[in-house]
Design a protein around this motif. Structure first.
Motif: not given
Ligand SMILES: [Zn+2]
Length: 127
Positions: A8, A12, A19-20, A10
Motif C-alpha cells: 500500500c 503501512s 489496506c487503503c 501509505c
Molecule cells: Zn494503506
C-alpha cells in the motif's frame, strides 16, 4: 487502479487491497481519522480524485481536485494525532508527506482536522 497485491502506498506494510484499497473501493469505511488520512494520502498516490472528494467534508469541499501526475508521493510520516478514534466525533492528524516533482524532492507538512458524521470520517481543513 493499482494491483491489490502491491504494498500500500501509505506504507503501512499491508497489501493495497487489504489496506487503503478497501476504503477507495467503498468496501469499507476508514474507522479512525488516522486511517482516513492515510487512505487520502494513498488516494493522491494512486490518483483517486473521486475518493478525495467524497471524504472531504461538504462544508469545505472544493468543486474539483486535479492531481498533478508529475507529483510522485513517496512517503507519509504521521507525526501526531489527537482523538480521531472509534468513539470520537473529531480528530486531528499532523503529518509530513514527501514527494518528488520533476526530480526535485519536496514535502508537505499539515495539521489536518477531521470530523465524523453518520459513522463516516471526513477531512475538514488544516489548522
Ligand atoms: Zn494503506
Amino acid at each position: 487502479m493499482i494491483d491489490p497485491e502491491v504494498r500500500c502506498p501509505c506504507l503501512s506494510g499491508e497489501q493495497y487491497g487489504q489496506c487503503c484499497g478497501r476504503f477507495h473501493s467503498g468496501e469499507a469505511e476508514a474507522p479512525t481519522a488516522e486511517q482516513l488520512m492515510r487512505s487520502r494520502y494513498a488516494a493522491f498516490a494512486v490518483g483517486d480524485e473521486a475518493y478525495l472528494l467524497r471524504t472531504w467534508h461538504p462544508s469545505t469541499r472544493p468543486r474539483r481536485i486535479d492531481i498533478d501526475p508529475e507529483q510522485a508521493w513517496r512517503r507519509l510520516d504521521i507525526l501526531r494525532t489527537t482523538a480521531g478514534g472509534l468513539l470520537d466525533q473529531t480528530g486531528t492528524v499532523e503529518f509530513v508527506a514527501h514527494y518528488r516533482h520533476h526530480g526535485e524532492r519536496g514535502s508537505l507538512r499539515e495539521h489536518s482536522r477531521f470530523v465524523r458524521e453518520h459513522r463516516q470520517w471526513f477531512y475538514v481543513d488544516a489548522l
